[in-house]
Enzyme design. Structure first.
Site, mmCIF file in Angstrom:
data_model
loop_
_atom_site.group_PDB
_atom_site.id
_atom_site.type_symbol
_atom_site.label_atom_id
_atom_site.label_comp_id
_atom_site.label_asym_id
_atom_site.label_seq_id
_atom_site.Cartn_x
_atom_site.Cartn_y
_atom_site.Cartn_z
ATOM 1 C CG ASP A 11 -1.964 -1.068 1.181
ATOM 2 O OD1 ASP A 11 -2.327 -1.471 0.059
ATOM 3 O OD2 ASP A 11 -2.420 -1.508 2.249
ATOM 4 C CG ASP A 130 -12.703 -2.781 -2.270
ATOM 5 O OD1 ASP A 130 -11.846 -3.676 -2.390
ATOM 6 O OD2 ASP A 130 -12.436 -1.568 -2.335
#
Lengths: 259, 205
Positions: A11, A130
């Protein structure tokens, strides 16, 4: 025999790798190029770099980060975050990515999947989903819902149906993140992963909830995942992709070893 | 080590160029300059995506120029769709002929319970005598991503099994192809590219 892939996820925020604890308190975890090279050396089958706070101003930062990270990386390299147009994707490929991951932008404009696939091939398009179970539904897994904007906004779309559409439009892989499991380190959502993996003919990468070796074995077995994403797990007990794969091999999972 | 990389607008060349440079080669890229093909010491034809993209090779005259270079003994390496192009064609685009250096056609993986495309790291069974795959041990892994594949024949340099055995690499004299992506296959892939870069052009007998 085809092996199950262990994908290391970085990330990135403002050009640095960050670790979040429950999505807040971002801690600096190093330089993306250094971290990617380390994961590849330590046996990761693939590297994913996600620009978690992608903004228009951040695009140059991202491209520079991708360029530096790709330079000495000789395993597949996927980049996601802030890719809204086929031109954005072209720039990320030009900087050295092999695949791009699209999420919110693809839901807003599904033709984006077709457009990137046409120019760069289906193998270059990963559709990230997601997903959150719908606890009110009769079948919470089957009726799991797609969220966008970093999990903040519900779309009303069913996960399985969107995964099928993505495949039809030319996606090469699905990156499925369970929002219910993400950050819990209590295991992947195997039911959700299996429901998507059985509904599509393209590979599904499971994400969210990794905590132990058994969780990976479980998602490759019961969850029917083709690959699994590991982010913070390498900071918590499991030292490297190689040691994870050595343990998985003992459990009977086909993995790339030696690596 | 000079190497000519053919760009026919089938996907992204960055990774291939990066790997070649990492190995000390000086890649030159062209999408239409036939004189570069005439002078090439080695030729790499990468390619991802749809077989139909190879149409551009015919339209630009590159097909004929490459055929002549191959006849002169110039080492040639096709990668992924670039390997499939060496065959008669592919059922992915039946109207589009390949180079025909290998007589058979490429076909899609048979219907089965397995997923197509075949994506991921899979192992190589190398046949003895391959120059391209020299030093690759049995069972070494390389990275694949494809839905179509070449058949196993006498020219197959390595096989891989997914649904059925297929040609992971093909080699006859100076003409070679790999279905996998050596530029994305870690140390094993770099070794294979390095073997190719060390090959010298020699006049055909």
């Amino acid at each position: 025999m085809i092996t199950k892939r262990i994908i290391a996820c970085l990330d990135v925020h403002g050009g640095r790798v960050v670790k979040g604890v429950q999505f807040v308190d971002l801690v600096d975890a190093g330089d993306p190029a250094t971290q990617a090279a380390r994961h590849a050396r330590e046996g990761a089958d693939e590297i994913v770099l996600l620009d978690i706070t992608a903004t228009h101003e951040g695009r140059q930062t991202l491209l520079d980060t991708v360029r530096r990270t790709a330079r000495e990386l000789f395993v597949p390299f996927c980049v996601g975050g802030g890719i809204r147009t086929a031109d954005d994707a072209a720039q990320v490929f030009e900087a050295g990515a092999d695949k791009v991951s699209v999420n919110s932008a693809a839901l807003k404009d599904p033709m984006l999947i077709d457009a990137i696939g046409r120019s760069f091939g289906a193998q270059a398009v990963v559709v990230a989903i997601d997903a959150r179970r719908d606890p009110k539904a009769k079948d919470p897994v089957r009726d799991a819902e797609v969220f966008v904007q970093g999990g903040r906004k519900p779309t009303g779309r069913r996960v399985v149906e969107w995964a099928r559409e993505a495949e039809q439009r030319g996606a090469g892989e699905i990156l499925l993140t369970s929002m219910d499991s993400d950050g819990t380190r209590a295991g992947f959502d195997c039911e959700l992963t299996a429901s998507v993996s059985e509904a599509v003919g393209i590979p599904v990468i499971a994400s969210g909830g990794a905590g132990t070796v058994d969780h990976f074995a479980d998602v490759f077995g019961r969850g029917r995942a083709d690959a699994a994403l590991a982010a913070s797990i390498f900071h918590f007990g499991i030292s490297s992709a190689r040691s994870l794969k050595e343990e998985l091999a003992k459990a009977g999972v086909s993995v790339r070893l030696p690596c | 080590m000079r190497v000519l990389v053919i760009d026919y607008k089938a996907g992204n060349l960055t990774s291939v160029l990066k790997a070649l440079r990492h190995l000390g080669a000086e890649p030159i890229v062209t999408d239409d300059d036939l004189s570069l093909v005439e002078r090439a010491e080695r030729i790499v034809l990468p390619g991802v995506g749809h077989f139909q993209a190879t149409e551009r090779l015919d339209a630009t005259g590159l097909t004929a120029a490459i055929r002549a270079a191959i006849a002169r003994g110039v080492p040639f390496l096709g990668i992924c769709v670039g390997m499939q192009w060496l065959y008669a064609g592919s059922s992915e685009a039946p109207q589009q002929p390949g180079l025909g250096h290998f007589a058979e056609p490429c076909t899609r993986f048979a219907e089965s319970s397995e997923k197509v495309p075949h994506v991921g790291w899979n192992s190589l069974e190398v046949k003895n005598g391959s120059r391209l795959l020299a030093g690759v041990e049995p069972g070494e892994y390389v990275y694949f991503t494809h839905s179509y594949k070449g058949p196993v024949t006498g020219d197959t340099a390595a096989t891989t099994s997914y649904i059925e055995p297929f040609a992971a690499a093909v080699e006859r004299g100076n003409v070679m192809g790999v279905q996998f992506h050596p530029e994305k296959s870690g140390a094993t892939g770099l070794k294979i590219l390095s073997n190719f870069l060390e090959m010298q052009a020699k006049e055909a007998e």
